[in-house]
Design a protein around this motif. Structure first.
Motif, PDB file in Angstrom:
ATOM      1  N   ARG A   1       0.835  -1.181   0.000  1.00 57.31           N
ATOM      2  CA  ARG A   1       0.000   0.000   0.000  1.00 57.31           C
ATOM      3  C   ARG A   1       0.876   1.239   0.000  1.00 57.31           C
ATOM      4  O   ARG A   1       2.093   1.165  -0.085  1.00 57.31           O
ATOM      5  CB  ARG A   1      -0.928  -0.033   1.219  1.00 57.31           C
ATOM      6  CG  ARG A   1      -1.803  -1.277   1.237  1.00 57.31           C
ATOM      7  CD  ARG A   1      -2.646  -1.370   2.468  1.00 57.31           C
ATOM      8  NE  ARG A   1      -3.680  -0.344   2.482  1.00 57.31           N
ATOM      9  CZ  ARG A   1      -4.623  -0.268   3.414  1.00 57.31           C
ATOM     10  NH1 ARG A   1      -4.652  -1.150   4.378  1.00 57.31           N
ATOM     11  NH2 ARG A   1      -5.534   0.677   3.386  1.00 57.31           N
ATOM     12  N   ALA A   2       0.246   2.399   0.078  1.00 60.95           N
ATOM     13  CA  ALA A   2       0.982   3.656  -0.022  1.00 60.95           C
ATOM     14  C   ALA A   2       2.089   3.715   1.027  1.00 60.95           C
ATOM     15  O   ALA A   2       1.971   3.180   2.124  1.00 60.95           O
ATOM     16  CB  ALA A   2       0.017   4.829   0.164  1.00 60.95           C
TER      17      ALA A   2
ATOM     18  N   ASP B   1       4.083  -0.353   4.975  1.00 62.21           N
ATOM     19  CA  ASP B   1       2.850  -0.813   5.594  1.00 62.21           C
ATOM     20  C   ASP B   1       3.050  -1.999   6.516  1.00 62.21           C
ATOM     21  O   ASP B   1       2.089  -2.518   7.080  1.00 62.21           O
ATOM     22  CB  ASP B   1       1.820  -1.169   4.515  1.00 62.21           C
ATOM     23  CG  ASP B   1       2.336  -2.238   3.557  1.00 62.21           C
ATOM     24  OD1 ASP B   1       3.512  -2.623   3.674  1.00 62.21           O
ATOM     25  OD2 ASP B   1       1.572  -2.665   2.685  1.00 62.21           O
TER      26      ASP B   1
ATOM     27  N   GLN C   1      -5.374  -2.462  -2.024  1.00 63.71           N
ATOM     28  CA  GLN C   1      -5.207  -1.287  -2.867  1.00 63.71           C
ATOM     29  C   GLN C   1      -4.130  -1.517  -3.929  1.00 63.71           C
ATOM     30  O   GLN C   1      -3.179  -0.753  -4.059  1.00 63.71           O
ATOM     31  CB  GLN C   1      -4.857  -0.063  -2.001  1.00 63.71           C
ATOM     32  CG  GLN C   1      -5.938   0.335  -1.027  1.00 63.71           C
ATOM     33  CD  GLN C   1      -7.134   0.979  -1.687  1.00 63.71           C
ATOM     34  OE1 GLN C   1      -7.045   2.040  -2.269  1.00 63.71           O
ATOM     35  NE2 GLN C   1      -8.270   0.312  -1.618  1.00 63.71           N
TER      36      GLN C   1
ATOM     37  N   HIS D   1      -1.416   0.040   7.053  1.00 67.05           N
ATOM     38  CA  HIS D   1      -1.486   1.361   6.437  1.00 67.05           C
ATOM     39  C   HIS D   1      -0.113   1.697   5.877  1.00 67.05           C
ATOM     40  O   HIS D   1       0.905   1.568   6.574  1.00 67.05           O
ATOM     41  CB  HIS D   1      -1.882   2.441   7.456  1.00 67.05           C
ATOM     42  CG  HIS D   1      -3.325   2.401   7.838  1.00 67.05           C
ATOM     43  ND1 HIS D   1      -4.305   3.046   7.129  1.00 67.05           N
ATOM     44  CD2 HIS D   1      -3.954   1.783   8.863  1.00 67.05           C
ATOM     45  CE1 HIS D   1      -5.482   2.837   7.707  1.00 67.05           C
ATOM     46  NE2 HIS D   1      -5.291   2.063   8.760  1.00 67.05           N
TER      47      HIS D   1
ATOM     48  N   ARG E   1       0.828   4.732   4.909  1.00 64.00           N
ATOM     49  CA  ARG E   1       1.241   6.021   5.464  1.00 64.00           C
ATOM     50  C   ARG E   1       0.898   6.055   6.943  1.00 64.00           C
ATOM     51  O   ARG E   1       0.443   5.077   7.517  1.00 64.00           O
ATOM     52  CB  ARG E   1       0.553   7.158   4.705  1.00 64.00           C
ATOM     53  CG  ARG E   1       0.960   7.208   3.238  1.00 64.00           C
ATOM     54  CD  ARG E   1       0.221   8.300   2.501  1.00 64.00           C
ATOM     55  NE  ARG E   1       0.552   8.301   1.083  1.00 64.00           N
ATOM     56  CZ  ARG E   1      -0.054   9.054   0.180  1.00 64.00           C
ATOM     57  NH1 ARG E   1      -1.017   9.881   0.536  1.00 64.00           N
ATOM     58  NH2 ARG E   1       0.300   8.986  -1.084  1.00 64.00           N
TER      59      ARG E   1
ATOM     60  N   ASP F   1      -3.713   7.625   4.305  1.00 64.88           N
ATOM     61  CA  ASP F   1      -4.038   7.034   3.009  1.00 64.88           C
ATOM     62  C   ASP F   1      -5.537   7.021   2.747  1.00 64.88           C
ATOM     63  O   ASP F   1      -5.999   6.309   1.856  1.00 64.88           O
ATOM     64  CB  ASP F   1      -3.476   5.616   2.911  1.00 64.88           C
ATOM     65  CG  ASP F   1      -3.962   4.723   4.046  1.00 64.88           C
ATOM     66  OD1 ASP F   1      -4.711   5.213   4.907  1.00 64.88           O
ATOM     67  OD2 ASP F   1      -3.594   3.539   4.076  1.00 64.88           O
TER      68      ASP F   1
ATOM     69  N   THR G   1     -12.817   2.541   2.277  1.00 67.52           N
ATOM     70  CA  THR G   1     -12.134   3.568   1.474  1.00 67.52           C
ATOM     71  C   THR G   1     -13.099   4.652   1.004  1.00 67.52           C
ATOM     72  O   THR G   1     -12.999   5.136  -0.105  1.00 67.52           O
ATOM     73  CB  THR G   1     -11.454   2.921   0.258  1.00 67.52           C
ATOM     74  OG1 THR G   1     -12.441   2.236  -0.523  1.00 67.52           O
ATOM     75  CG2 THR G   1     -10.382   1.941   0.682  1.00 67.52           C
TER      76      THR G   1
ATOM     77  N   SER H   1      -7.604  12.523   4.254  1.00 68.84           N
ATOM     78  CA  SER H   1      -7.069  11.781   5.389  1.00 68.84           C
ATOM     79  C   SER H   1      -8.091  11.689   6.512  1.00 68.84           C
ATOM     80  O   SER H   1      -8.906  12.588   6.723  1.00 68.84           O
ATOM     81  CB  SER H   1      -5.795  12.462   5.901  1.00 68.84           C
ATOM     82  OG  SER H   1      -6.084  13.777   6.347  1.00 68.84           O
TER      83      SER H   1
END
Length: 1380
Positions: free
Chosen positions: A343-344, A369, A773, A841, A843, A886, A908, A913
């Motif tokens: 993920r991000a 993550d 994601q 997560h 971020r 994220d 989502t 944020s």
């Protein structure tokens, strides 16, 4: 000559313990915090001979065995409070070391020595493998923690020396030579280029003099120099031998391929550069070519490149964009594969195995993550990977013959899990009405229609079983413009049947497979849908024949685009058939098929919309029907379909694309970019509501009260609007569980399943995983306006691979088919790889909320094995919800016993944020100590002034022994939408689109709604009402009292002796002041107000608490009856100034106010404002105390753990315990957290009973040793703890005991060393003289999360001193310092 010395320090308590009275033992009370679960960015990865994968997450070293199936087999906390950045195995199995713990060995064991480094620390660890006594692999610490004075960038073993030596490259362009046997630093050398390095690579041969160091400097250069060069004076700095220029950013990673003399560097400038440097290192320490050239510059990453690795055939690079790119040497640096699985936040670690025969290599990536992914990649030079991720431009043309232009394509496949790609058949229909089949690499004509089937046709295929036989055949249906429909077998087209669907165009065909038969639905003109039940039988000549039975048609409600696009049949509880349909207008419809008596007198009665009596399909049949029901007054059984529920246009104007049913829930997709999860719900209300209105506004009555209810909406990735269908992900059951499918399906009834979304994103066909994601498959097909079919999708399950067949520009194309390997190794070669550990997560996590505990207790669960009855161990999972930068919410299940973490659901719906979450929970089942399920109303808020509300149903899955979660969307709200609905909005100032909700607090829980208070960045405090019955969030009032950003809110409930309840709201802003609001009457009047916005209240009190913003509030009140006049409310606050402030407020109830209860407060400053509200409730500041430097950074979160015990955290990575009492604040303990940028905190009392295998990480004395613990005097400020700084223990047993995830295996390690046995014996002897009580748990969130268990320990003073001395004695650290 500068030399280094090894100093081993054993910290002991030199304080003498004085006992004044032998008969009375002094008791020391303190708190212990221990880590039970950790999720942090994975920063270290290394393969060990293609058999094991070593990972570093925070200070924890984990070992995964790759054969026969990847699984974690050992974990160990190695570097205390340092983060692991590298793991270096010794090339040969290590011999016994002098620093290793001496123990007797009954069997000879294979082991590997590892050098683990990160930060300013290096430590040696031994991995024991291939044990003859049947034990699992485990880890053992060999020596103390070696602390350097500089950051370690690379560590290598010197293989040529008999004694174990380590070369260490440090951040200030220096190198060290360490003797791990004797504890001496043999050499230190610095480079003449005395700059800071961002990366370093050590190339070692046999001795220190052969060593070469390649460093990536802060000036964007690569420098090559020799630390052990004898040609220059060792007292002076070594010169730079080679300098490589070209990068425009700092260099994060360096890799060298000795076979070709290539050097690769990854940089902040988003590029990877390949240099031809020649031979580096080796005998004599060669420095390569005099003028090394840059051979290739590789651009492909969208962000910074963190890691690069070289292999003989490929270049591997990973970066902040979350992708690992595979570049080909022979293809001019072309990207041949993209590995995406995180993920991000990006990929923080990369490892490539050595490979076997240079054909296949393992590739492992570790993400921010906390996830770990594993791939298998072809490494042959010039050979493109056959499992290439679908940046796939490799498409195969099937060379369709010139029999017209292909218009529709379908896949005819056997319904067998082992069906291979080679046995798959394609069926194509052309504009000439010809149906062709592709099989075994050639085309053949199956059926040729009449001229009526030319220019336009619709076609669908299905695989069915021959009745009373095990054979399977393929049915094909083709419709045309004139209402004709041909149904035939592809193997026996001559046995086809021609059906009629009126006189108009057939818009769509849908096959629906039931348990016993197959239904065909054809959507004709004017919204009329025809149905047939079709069976394939063997006639008397053993030939295949079709049996077609017409079913009653039904009529779709009037709309602009009145034809069917999707349908699924269900069986209701009353054994009547239900049909859920989707139309081109985007509506979802529910029909019920009923058999009712009908009299002949009602023949002329007008039929209502949505129902059609049983009319036959041909003229003869219609005449027979009229004759059979011609007698007046006679009763006949007539079938009719009645419209029960209509959700008009829920998927927008582009229509519904698919419908399916799975485990009792329905799933629909549309071209609005959404997947809707819904169900057929039975209501008890007799009156029709909005959900029972059809699209023309007419009420649709239902005697049973069945209607469609949308539970939640799942959006795909940004820009992916054209969704076609969903495929389910099959959950993995424990290996020892084999259950019947029917039993498993019954247990999962009504639970939402994990699924992937299939659709089109721009010109690509995409399979998207909404939880992780990520794209699982991408095929450049040109867009969605074409006929296509996906293999394998007949079972509705995504196996991890797929191939797409589609029509483009008159050609039938197929994407690169996957290999035949269907095992886990084949999956690892797929596009998504193999997930060893799931990420959370990518971020930062900004907020967290704990919902409760779900599991089963051992008292109610037993298992019979032979003649013995074994009680199953207690399984309790903590359920928490986290929100991050994220824009997603994650529902997590954390097992405090094993440390394992499961992601139950990912939401989502937020467009920015998530800053804050709150929940109202209640248990749903289980008696006594057993909790089988819980229900929670979750509210999340954040950027763009958006509020989302959900109902979460968490239940215990007995088959998988893990929780499962069902998410139901309740309502949503945005301020800009609220502003758009206002009257005269042109006269007001439009809200700022950047308004953010900073904090949320539950004010009151009522029968019909929940009141919420939210703090906003635009300076407002807003009160909202959430109604779950109406599915609505209403803004009740707002006030701009603060006139600046409001950072936090908190509430407090009070009750006087007469049972009257009062609500107080506390809000804090960036000016450092706390405002107190009385909401008892304001909230009641606002909730009862039906029209217009109510007037907001006025604050009762202002409290100056900080010099800058107040980030967090914790409020509690003393129990009633302890105070004579009213009660005391305590407000603890933490701010940007790092200060912890505790303010005590005296509250006088109305009765006390009239009797002069406000007297006696002469010690309060006269300048303090005292405001009396209308109901005579009075608030006064009674006392205030603070600790100016509670943290070294802004205090970000503050929570009340238990009465008088407060937990705080900050970005200084400390979790602190504070005792709050009438005398002030005292420090009770601190723990170094492995979570960076801590922002969220959740605490709860109690916890899992019993002992665990996790060792204590900290034991901080909360004050001086006194009788009864901490002495508190009201007249003076309390004395802070003498151990106010964080001291993380590294005792021997604590580091050889299993860390979360591997408790059992490593307990055996603790029994093999003498030091561990000594410590274990100490603990046993302490149990009789100390008592432990569970206080609660603390969950810290930031860049990852860490779950801590807090225990209250009372020990006599003598034993406390002895235990501290023993624990500090084994807490070995080595400081490497230069000798002057």
């Amino acid at each position: 000559m500068n030399s280094l010395r090894f100093e081993a320090r054993f910290r002991r308590n030199s304080r003498s313990v004085q006992v004044h009275n032998v008969s009375s033992v002094k008791v020391v009370s303190h708190q212990e915090m221990e880590t039970v679960a950790l999720v942090a960015p994975v920063t270290g990865l290394e393969f060990l001979q293609d058999e094991f994968l070593l990972t570093g997450e925070g200070p924890v070293l984990s070992v995964y065995s790759l054969q026969p199936r990847p699984k974690v087999c050992a974990s160990l906390r190695v570097l205390q409070h340092y983060r692991i950045h590298g793991i270096r195995p010794r090339s040969q199995p290590a011999q016994s070391s002098a620093t290793a713990v001496q123990r007797e060995k009954k069997h000879e064991r294979s082991f590997y020595d590892l050098a683990v480094f990160g930060g300013k620390a290096v430590r040696l660890v031994r991995l024991h493998v291939a044990l003859q006594d049947g034990n699992h692999p485990h880890l053992e610490i060999l020596g103390p923690l070696m602390e350097l004075q500089d950051w370690a960038l690379d560590v290598r073993w010197l293989p040529g020396d008999k004694q174990p030596l380590l070369c260490v490259a440090v951040a200030h362009n220096s190198a060290l030579l360490l003797d791990v046997d004797t504890g001496n630093a043999l050499a230190q050398r610095s480079c003449l280029e005395g700059c800071l390095l961002y990366s370093a690579l050590l190339l070692v041969h046999e001795s220190w003099t052969d060593t070469i160091l390649v460093g990536g400097t802060v000036f964007n250069q690569l420098v090559v120099w020799k630390p052990g060069d004898k040609s220059s004076d060792s007292d002076h700095k070594a010169p730079v031998e080679r300098r490589l220029l070209g990068h425009t950013g700092v260099i994060f990673s360096i890799s060298y391929l000795q076979e070709k003399g290539y050097l690769a560097s990854a940089s902040d400038d988003r590029s990877v550069r390949i240099w031809g440097v020649g031979a580096l290192g080796g005998p004599g320490g060669k420095c390569g070519d005099l003028n090394p050239a840059c051979l290739r510059v590789l651009y492909g990453h969208q962000a910074r490149v963190f890691s690069v690795r070289l292999s003989p055939g490929k270049v591997f690079s990973a970066g902040e964009d979350g992708a690992c790119l595979v570049w080909d040497w022979a293809a001019d640096g072309k990207v041949v594969r993209t590995l995406k699985g995180h993920r991000a936040g990006g990929v923080r670690a990369l490892a490539v195995s050595e490979g076997a025969g240079n054909e296949e290599r393992w590739v492992a990536t570790g993400g921010a993550d906390g996830g770990v992914r594993l791939w298998k990649v072809e490494d042959s030079e010039g050979k493109q990977d056959s499992m290439e991720e679908a940046a796939t431009d490799k498409l195969t043309d099937l060379k369709f013959p010139s029999q017209g232009l292909p218009k529709a394509v379908c896949i005819a496949v056997e319904e067998d899990e082992n069906t291979s790609w080679s046995r798959t058949k394609f069926v194509v229909c052309t504009d000439r009405g010809i149906v062709c089949q592709y099989s075994d690499g050639k085309w053949e004509t199956v059926w040729q229609g009449t001229p009526e089937f030319q220019s336009y046709c619709v076609m669908e295929t299905v695989t069915v079983r021959v009745k009373n036989s095990s054979a399977r055949v393929h049915l094909c249906a083709v419709g045309n413009l004139t209402g004709s429909l041909q149904v035939f077998l592809t193997s026996h087209p001559q046995s086809g049947v021609l059906l009629t669907c009126g006189a108009g165009k057939i818009h769509s065909l849908i096959w629906h497979k039931g348990k016993e038969s197959v239904h065909l639905l054809a959507s004709g003109a004017e919204g009329l849908v025809y149905r047939w039940c079709i069976d394939v039988k063997l006639d008397e000549h053993d030939s295949l024949a079709l049996s077609v039975d017409p079913l009653p048609p039904f009529l779709l409600p009037p709309c602009a685009k009145r034809w069917l696009t999707a349908a699924v049949g269900l069986q209701s509880r009353s054994q009547e058939v239900l049909w859920v349909c989707g139309d081109r207008r985007g509506s979802l419809l529910l029909f019920q098929e009923k058999s009712e008596p009908k009299t002949g007198d009602d023949d002329d009665e007008e039929m209502s919309e949505g129902e059609l009596r049983d009319g036959k399909q041909t003229g003869d049949n219609e005449e027979e029907a009229e004759e059979s029901g011609s007698s007046g007054g006679g009763k006949v059984q007539e079938l009719k379909l009645q419209l029960l529920s209509c959700l008009f246009g829920v998927h927008g104007k582009q229509g519904v694309t698919s419908l399916c049913e799975y485990h009792g829930l329905l799933y629909s997709t549309g071209r609005d970019g959404c997947v809707r999860v819904f169900r057929v719900h039975q209501t008890t209300a007799e009156k029709p509501d909005e959900s029972k209105l059809n699209c023309i506004g007419k009420s649709v009555e239902s005697k049973e009260g069945l209607q469609l209810e949308v539970l939640r909406v799942q959006r795909a990735c940004k820009g992916m609007e054209w969704l076609e269908r969903i495929l389910f992900l099959q959950p993995e059951l424990p290996a020892d569980e084999e259950e019947e499918d029917e039993v498993r399906e019954e247990e999962n009834k009504g639970r939402e399943a994990r699924f992937v979304i299939v659709g089109f994103h721009a010109v690509h066909f995409v399979v998207w995983d909404p939880v992780r994601q990520e794209r699982l498959l991408v095929v450049p097909c040109g867009g969605g306006h074409r006929s296509w079919s996906l293999w394998p999708s007949h079972t509705g399950v995504w196996p991890g691979y797929g191939a797409l067949v589609f029509i483009k520009q008159g050609s039938v194309l197929v994407s690169q088919p996957p290999g035949e390997a269907l095992g886990w190794a084949g999956r690892a070669g797929g596009t998504g790889g193999w997930s060893l550990r799931e990420g959370v997560h990518g971020r930062g996590i900004g907020c967290v909320c704990r919902l409760g505990r779900v599991g089963e207790c051992p008292g109610n669960t037993s298992e019979i094995k032979g003649d013995e009855v074994e009680m199953r161990e207690e399984v309790l999972w903590e359920i928490a919800v986290t929100g991050g930068e994220d824009t997603s919410l994650s529902v997590l299940a954390i097992n405090p016993t094993s440390g394992s973490v499961k992601v139950l659901s990912v939401i989502t719906d937020h467009i920015s944020s998530v800053r804050t979450v709150a929940a109202v929970t209640r248990p749903d089942g289980g008696g006594g100590n057993q909790t089988n399920s819980l229900s929670a109303l979750l509210v999340s808020a954040g950027g763009r002034a958006q509020i989302q509300c959900y109902r979460l149903l968490v239940a215990w899955d007995k088959q998988r022994l893990a929780p499962s979660c069902q998410v139901i969307q309740v309502a949503s709200h945005r301020l800009d939408e609220q502003w758009e609905r206002r009257r005269n909005r042109h006269k007001t100032v439009k809200m700022d689109p950047e308004t953010r909700y900073m904090s949320v607090a539950v004010v009151d829980e009522k029968a019909d709604c929940v009141l919420l208070a939210l703090s906003c960045s635009d300076g407002a405090v807003r009160l909202f009402s959430v109604s779950e019955v109406k599915n609505k969030i209403d803004l009740l009032w707002e006030t701009f009292y603060h006139q600046r950003c409001v950072l936090s809110v908190a509430t407090c409930s009070l009750q006087d002796d007469k049972g009257n309840r009062y609500k107080l709201l506390f809000s804090a802003a960036t000016d450092g002041k706390i405002a107190v609001w009385h909401l008892t009457e304001a909230s009641a009047s606002s909730a009862d107000s039906s029209s217009g916005a109510a007037a907001p209240p006025i604050p009762c009190l202002d409290i100056p608490a900080h010099q800058s913003g107040v980030n967090s509030l914790a409020v509690w009140a003393e129990e009633p009856g302890q105070q004579e006049d009213g009660c005391l409310v305590t407000v603890a606050s933490g701010g940007d100034d790092g200060q912890l402030t505790v303010s005590t407020i005296r509250v006088q109830y109305p009765e006390e106010g009239r009797t002069g209860g406000s007297r006696g407060f002469s010690h309060i400053a006269e300048s303090q404002t005292q405001i009396q509200v209308l109901n005579q409730l009075q608030l006064h500041l009674h006392h205030q105390s603070s600790i100016p430097l509670a943290h070294a950074a802004p205090l970000t979160a503050l929570k009340l753990l238990s009465p008088g015990l407060v937990v705080s955290t900050s970005s200084d990575q400390r979790v602190c315990l504070w005792k709050v009492c009438g005398a002030g604040i005292s420090h009770r303990g601190a723990l170094f957290s492995h979570v960076a940028d801590a922002a969220g905190l959740a605490v709860w009392e109690g916890g899992e009973k019993g002992t665990t295998g996790f060792e204590q990480e900290i034991a901080i004395l909360g004050g001086k040793q006194r009788q009864g613990g901490l002495e508190e005097t009201a007249g003076r400020e309390p004395v802070e703890a003498d151990n106010a700084v964080c001291r993380t223990s590294g005792d021997k047993q604590g580091e050889t005991t299993a860390y979360p995830g591997n408790q059992t295996q490593n307990n055996s390690v603790g029994e093999t060393t003498s030091d561990v046995n000594t410590e274990a014996g100490l603990k046993v002897s302490c149990r009789s003289r100390s008592s432990r009580a569970e206080v609660g748990c603390v969950l810290v969130c930031g860049q990852g999360f860490q779950l801590l268990r807090v225990r209250n320990v009372e020990t006599d003073e003598e034993m406390w001193g002895e235990s501290r001395g023993k624990k500090e004695e084994v807490n070995q650290r080595v400081k490497v310092t230069p000798r002057k």
